[in-house]
Scaffold this active site. Sequence first.
Site, PDB file in Angstrom:
ATOM      1  N   ASP A  76      84.108  72.651  33.081  1.00  0.00           N
ATOM      2  CA  ASP A  76      84.271  72.742  31.768  1.00  0.00           C
ATOM      3  C   ASP A  76      85.170  71.799  31.108  1.00  0.00           C
ATOM      4  O   ASP A  76      85.962  72.422  30.149  1.00  0.00           O
ATOM      5  CB  ASP A  76      84.059  73.966  31.131  1.00  0.00           C
ATOM      6  CG  ASP A  76      83.117  74.752  31.800  1.00  0.00           C
ATOM      7  OD1 ASP A  76      82.088  74.298  32.170  1.00  0.00           O
ATOM      8  OD2 ASP A  76      83.174  75.982  32.028  1.00  0.00           O
ATOM      9  N   GLU A 115      73.469  73.948  26.909  1.00  0.00           N
ATOM     10  CA  GLU A 115      74.728  74.360  26.747  1.00  0.00           C
ATOM     11  C   GLU A 115      75.656  73.414  26.757  1.00  0.00           C
ATOM     12  O   GLU A 115      75.213  72.212  26.786  1.00  0.00           O
ATOM     13  CB  GLU A 115      75.040  75.536  27.663  1.00  0.00           C
ATOM     14  CG  GLU A 115      75.305  75.030  29.146  1.00  0.00           C
ATOM     15  CD  GLU A 115      75.466  75.997  30.252  1.00  0.00           C
ATOM     16  OE1 GLU A 115      75.283  77.428  29.862  1.00  0.00           O
ATOM     17  OE2 GLU A 115      75.996  75.719  31.198  1.00  0.00           O
ATOM     18  N   HIS A 152      78.718  69.678  31.585  1.00  0.00           N
ATOM     19  CA  HIS A 152      79.611  70.249  30.442  1.00  0.00           C
ATOM     20  C   HIS A 152      80.843  69.317  30.358  1.00  0.00           C
ATOM     21  O   HIS A 152      82.048  69.520  30.851  1.00  0.00           O
ATOM     22  CB  HIS A 152      80.254  71.533  30.975  1.00  0.00           C
ATOM     23  CG  HIS A 152      80.817  72.242  29.886  1.00  0.00           C
ATOM     24  ND1 HIS A 152      80.426  73.463  29.685  1.00  0.00           N
ATOM     25  CD2 HIS A 152      81.777  72.081  29.061  1.00  0.00           C
ATOM     26  CE1 HIS A 152      81.036  73.967  28.415  1.00  0.00           C
ATOM     27  NE2 HIS A 152      82.010  72.992  28.161  1.00  0.00           N
ATOM     28  N   ARG A 175      83.750  72.940  41.263  1.00  0.00           N
ATOM     29  CA  ARG A 175      83.674  71.937  40.307  1.00  0.00           C
ATOM     30  C   ARG A 175      84.896  71.181  39.660  1.00  0.00           C
ATOM     31  O   ARG A 175      85.500  71.945  39.012  1.00  0.00           O
ATOM     32  CB  ARG A 175      82.854  72.737  39.185  1.00  0.00           C
ATOM     33  CG  ARG A 175      81.468  73.393  39.465  1.00  0.00           C
ATOM     34  CD  ARG A 175      80.720  73.870  38.260  1.00  0.00           C
ATOM     35  NE  ARG A 175      81.479  75.192  37.876  1.00  0.00           N
ATOM     36  CZ  ARG A 175      81.260  75.918  36.753  1.00  0.00           C
ATOM     37  NH1 ARG A 175      80.222  75.554  36.116  1.00  0.00           N
ATOM     38  NH2 ARG A 175      81.906  76.912  36.339  1.00  0.00           N
TER      39      ARG A 175
END
Length: 328
Positions: free
Chosen positions: A21, A203, A267, A301
């Site tokens: 993110d 999202e 994201h 990630r």
Amino acid sequence: MNKNNYKETKYNKPLILQRADPYVYKSQDGTYYFTASVPEYDKIVLRSSDTVKGLAEAKEKTLWVKHEEGPQSIHIWAPEIHYVDGGWYIYYAAGDKDDIWEIRPYVLHCKGQDPMKDEWEELGMMQAANEDEFSFHAFSLDATVFEHKGDYYYIWAEKTGVGKQISNLYIAKMETPNKLATVQVLLTTPDYDWERIDFWVNEGPAILKHNGKIYMTFSASATGECYCMGMLSIDEDADLLDPACWTKLRYPVLKTDVKAGVFGPGHNSFVKAEDGETDLCVYHARPYDEIVGDPLYDPNRHAMIMKVRYDENDFPVFEYQTMEEVFA
């Protein structure tokens, strides 16, 4: 990392390891700030640099640590740093370890003008507009903030429905840095097959402005290989709170590329490069597809980066690039 399933390519080299993110903000003095979710989901970190590339080696500082119990005691997710109305704020989501999916949006405020050195204070949950009976009463996260024509807007994901709930994206105008001025407006819901894999999810909104248009990318589906980026657009002179003025693309703009070795991209955030002209997209992805257990708790990630290119119609194009291409 599953070494048997990992293949390094020239396209999947991270900017910053194990930072999901990712959010990058460029201040008026040219300083770049980077924050992201850490694998432990237990704190908010920040680093700064005079260059985007320099963020990779910049020293990271912990600004805030989760509570021991109650609200904000687990799942500290997706922080974003913004300069709003003359002050620094961080918008993030957090849960309660006694009810781990009781995720709500929160705000931190910097007491000074140096976000790396000055003290941060909690402002509590983001507040809905007085007449809004719906916002922030259910699973809510991934807030982003942007300025347009003198007003600030807040976009966030919130789940609705019963049973296996649906995550939609909503927008509202802001009254103060930690309160909304208008009731929520639904921007997008998972309409298509690629937004409905394992979970029905929209999202991770991010705003890109270019030549009279505003683009909003978002992420869809579950957090594994199926995770991908979609996009909406609107004319800069249109009413941002009128969902009919937004156009949603039928297909994702960025998705898993097996040959490139990039899996589950999403994201993202956008930031201008040092030249003040080039748009950069910073996103997270994994360098492999097979994950043991819940993908949410796989730590790999990584924050990756690409230049945004524009086609003959001045429409943004997202293509995997090498680090050499990005920083050429």
